[in-house]
Scaffold this motif. Structure first.
Motif, mmCIF file in Angstrom:
data_model
loop_
_atom_site.group_PDB
_atom_site.id
_atom_site.type_symbol
_atom_site.label_atom_id
_atom_site.label_comp_id
_atom_site.label_asym_id
_atom_site.label_seq_id
_atom_site.Cartn_x
_atom_site.Cartn_y
_atom_site.Cartn_z
ATOM 1 N N PHE A 194 0.840 -1.188 0.000
ATOM 2 C CA PHE A 194 0.000 0.000 0.000
ATOM 3 C C PHE A 194 0.881 1.246 0.000
ATOM 4 N N GLN A 195 0.391 2.295 -0.652
ATOM 5 C CA GLN A 195 1.157 3.523 -0.762
ATOM 6 C C GLN A 195 0.224 4.713 -0.508
ATOM 7 N N LYS A 196 0.696 5.674 0.272
ATOM 8 C CA LYS A 196 -0.092 6.867 0.550
ATOM 9 C C LYS A 196 -0.106 7.777 -0.681
ATOM 10 N N ILE A 197 -1.318 8.143 -1.131
ATOM 11 C CA ILE A 197 -1.507 9.083 -2.229
ATOM 12 C C ILE A 197 -2.433 10.192 -1.747
ATOM 13 N N GLU A 198 -2.066 11.439 -1.999
ATOM 14 C CA GLU A 198 -2.894 12.562 -1.593
ATOM 15 C C GLU A 198 -3.431 13.266 -2.836
ATOM 16 N N THR A 199 -4.731 13.237 -2.992
ATOM 17 C CA THR A 199 -5.379 13.893 -4.122
ATOM 18 C C THR A 199 -5.649 15.361 -3.783
ATOM 19 N N PRO A 200 -5.941 16.212 -4.775
ATOM 20 C CA PRO A 200 -6.129 17.648 -4.507
ATOM 21 C C PRO A 200 -7.282 17.925 -3.558
ATOM 22 N N ASP A 201 -7.111 18.938 -2.709
ATOM 23 C CA ASP A 201 -8.176 19.289 -1.770
ATOM 24 C C ASP A 201 -9.044 20.441 -2.276
ATOM 25 N N PHE A 202 -8.631 21.119 -3.356
ATOM 26 C CA PHE A 202 -9.440 22.185 -3.935
ATOM 27 C C PHE A 202 -9.874 21.813 -5.354
ATOM 28 N N ALA A 203 -11.067 22.241 -5.739
ATOM 29 C CA ALA A 203 -11.542 22.093 -7.114
ATOM 30 C C ALA A 203 -12.282 23.361 -7.506
ATOM 31 N N LEU A 204 -12.125 23.774 -8.751
ATOM 32 C CA LEU A 204 -12.814 24.944 -9.291
ATOM 33 C C LEU A 204 -14.071 24.487 -10.004
ATOM 34 N N GLN A 205 -15.187 25.190 -9.775
ATOM 35 C CA GLN A 205 -16.465 24.834 -10.390
ATOM 36 C C GLN A 205 -16.883 25.887 -11.411
ATOM 37 N N LEU A 206 -17.300 25.418 -12.581
ATOM 38 C CA LEU A 206 -17.821 26.283 -13.634
ATOM 39 C C LEU A 206 -19.136 25.692 -14.117
ATOM 40 N N GLY A 207 -20.167 26.520 -14.288
ATOM 41 C CA GLY A 207 -21.442 25.977 -14.720
ATOM 42 C C GLY A 207 -22.373 27.022 -15.302
ATOM 43 N N ILE A 208 -23.341 26.525 -16.083
ATOM 44 C CA ILE A 208 -24.432 27.337 -16.630
ATOM 45 C C ILE A 208 -25.733 26.631 -16.279
ATOM 46 N N LEU A 209 -26.661 27.381 -15.668
ATOM 47 C CA LEU A 209 -27.941 26.773 -15.287
ATOM 48 C C LEU A 209 -29.096 27.574 -15.864
ATOM 49 N N TYR A 210 -30.221 26.872 -15.995
ATOM 50 C CA TYR A 210 -31.458 27.529 -16.425
ATOM 51 C C TYR A 210 -32.523 27.275 -15.370
ATOM 52 N N ALA A 211 -33.128 28.345 -14.848
ATOM 53 C CA ALA A 211 -34.113 28.240 -13.767
ATOM 54 C C ALA A 211 -35.476 28.714 -14.243
ATOM 55 N N TRP A 212 -36.514 28.090 -13.715
ATOM 56 C CA TRP A 212 -37.870 28.494 -14.046
ATOM 57 C C TRP A 212 -38.782 28.237 -12.851
#
Length: 428
Positions: A194-212
């Motif tokens: 087994f090996q310790k792996i550290e994945t990123p703790d931040f993520a950037l979000q981009l989106g387009i939504l339509y509301a009604w």
């Protein structure tokens, strides 16, 4: 922790900037303006990170590139634009560069979350938000010419997030960021290493939504009556019928709440807490309008699978649950409830390496909580419902070793249809 504090300060900076430009406007808060539904297409941009793998019998560092993971959100603005409730379904993953020697998969399982908007969402203004999402994360490190490495998952991760919305004529752009505090993986690079792996703790979000807005009736007199309901009242306020039968269906997912003792001792390189594939919850029931409760018979058939290094483990669960739920209150169309259920579970377990095939049945008691979205109280023929069922005592045995299988079943958004209400509405 330092990053989390910095993340919080960044949010308050965003709030200050937005509030300086767009002071809150006082509006009349009517019941039928309480919620506005939306669909969103977006993605998470995840930075690069270092992985590890067993290559030519030696442990080697792997440079995993940045990636973009598209998602589809189904949600709504609630509390007159001050809150978002949503579910997010991941679609795929695109790595921004590639390597012939290695690859990886890092995706969020179905996510649900809540976001708070200090100033109500409105068109043509910047609207900041902060929130929390609840999700499962899956990670697979692929190295060498083989691709049979296992997928690990982390369940019940709570991720804070911040961001800004800008809307125009029903369309809204989102720019946000999320933070994860649980990013360390004890990854099996072989069946016994087994090996310790550290994945990123931040993520950037981009989106387009339509509301009604979809709460108003075509009948103006009906709208007037619904808006006249008290802000807080019993769900059966104004009810003129004893009750109604209903049918319901909606996508669901299930999470193991316990770590499997069997996997930990016999198959340590496989995931010990399993997450199901997406499945449908089908139900039929009766709602008592006079007493504010409902009884329902629900059918679910989730499948769980873990695989790696030549081993495949499959659990097929077929479950029929009878439940009784009581509504607590109705706050402008948001009606939470709580209940008890008893499920009859048929579990089929198979494991290819040791030819284990288990077929078992049991009765499992459970707790149900959830809420309905009901602008028209007990008059609407079609409503949306969310269910969360908890089965803490579920387990079975494989070769005399306990396989803990406590479950949380999350019914994301269920459409509930009342035929009798539809018939009555057409008579008006």
């Amino acid at each position: 922790m330092v990053r989390f504090i910095s993340f919080t300060y960044l949010f308050f900076g965003v709030v200050f900037f937005a509030s300086a430009q767009h002071p809150e406007m006082v509006t009349q808060k009517k019941r039928l303006d309480f919620a506005k539904m939306y669909f969103e297409l977006g993605g998470n941009l995840i930075p690069s990170f270092t992985g590890y793998g067993m290559i030519n019998n030696e442990i080697e560092a792997i440079n995993n590139p940045a990636s973009f993971s598209p998602y589809l959100n189904w949600g709504a603005f609630h509390f007159w634009g001050h809150a978002e409730f949503y579910v997010s379904i991941p679609l795929t993953q695109f790595n921004l560069s590639s390597s012939s020697d290695s690859d990886y998969e890092l995706t969020n399982a179905v996510v649900t979350g809540f976001r708070y908007l200090p100033w109500a969402y409105k068109d043509q203004q910047l609207t900041p938000y902060m929130g929390l999402s609840w999700q499962g994360t899956e990670f697979k490190q692929i190295f060498g010419i083989e691709t049979d490495q296992p997928t690990l998952s982390k369940d019940f991760g709570i991720m804070p997030e911040i961001g800004i919305l800008y809307g125009y004529k029903g369309f809204t752009a989102r720019l946000g960021a999320s933070y994860s505090q649980n990013t360390q993986w004890n990854y099996p690079i072989s069946t016994n290493q087994f090996q310790k792996i550290e994945t990123p703790d931040f993520a950037l979000q981009l989106g387009i939504l339509y509301a009604w807005e979809n709460s108003h009736s075509k009948n103006k007199e009906v709208n007037k009556r619904w808006n006249a309901y008290p802000r807080v009242s019993n769900l059966n306020t104004g009810a003129t019928t004893e009750g109604d039968f209903f049918i319901a269906a909606g996508p669901s997912t299930s999470f193991s709440t316990e770590s499997s003792g069997y996997n930990n001792s016999q198959l340590p390189y496989l995931q010990s807490q399993l997450t199901s594939e997406l499945y449908f919850d089908l139900a039929v029931g009766y709602q008592s309008n006079s007493a504010d409760y409902f009884i329902v018979l629900s059918f679910r058939n989730p499948q769980f699978e873990a695989s790696g290094y030549g081993t495949t483990q499959t659990i097929q669960k077929t479950s029929l649950a009878f439940e009784v739920c009581k509504f607590i209150t109705d706050y402008t169309g948001f009606a939470p409830y709580i209940g008890l259920n008893m499920a009859y579970d048929h579990i089929q377990y198979s494991e290819n390496t040791n030819a284990h095939d288990i077929d078992t049945q049991s009765f499992e008691p459970g707790l149900t909580i959830g809420w309905d979205i009901v602008p028209g109280k007990v008059e609407e023929a079609l409503i949306l419902r969310t269910n969360l069922r908890w089965y803490p005592f579920s387990s079975f045995e494989v070769e005399g070793i306990t396989f803990d299988f406590g479950q949380l079943e999350y019914n994301l958004i269920q459409a509930v249809f009342y035929p009798g209400r539809l018939i009555r509405s057409r008579r008006l």
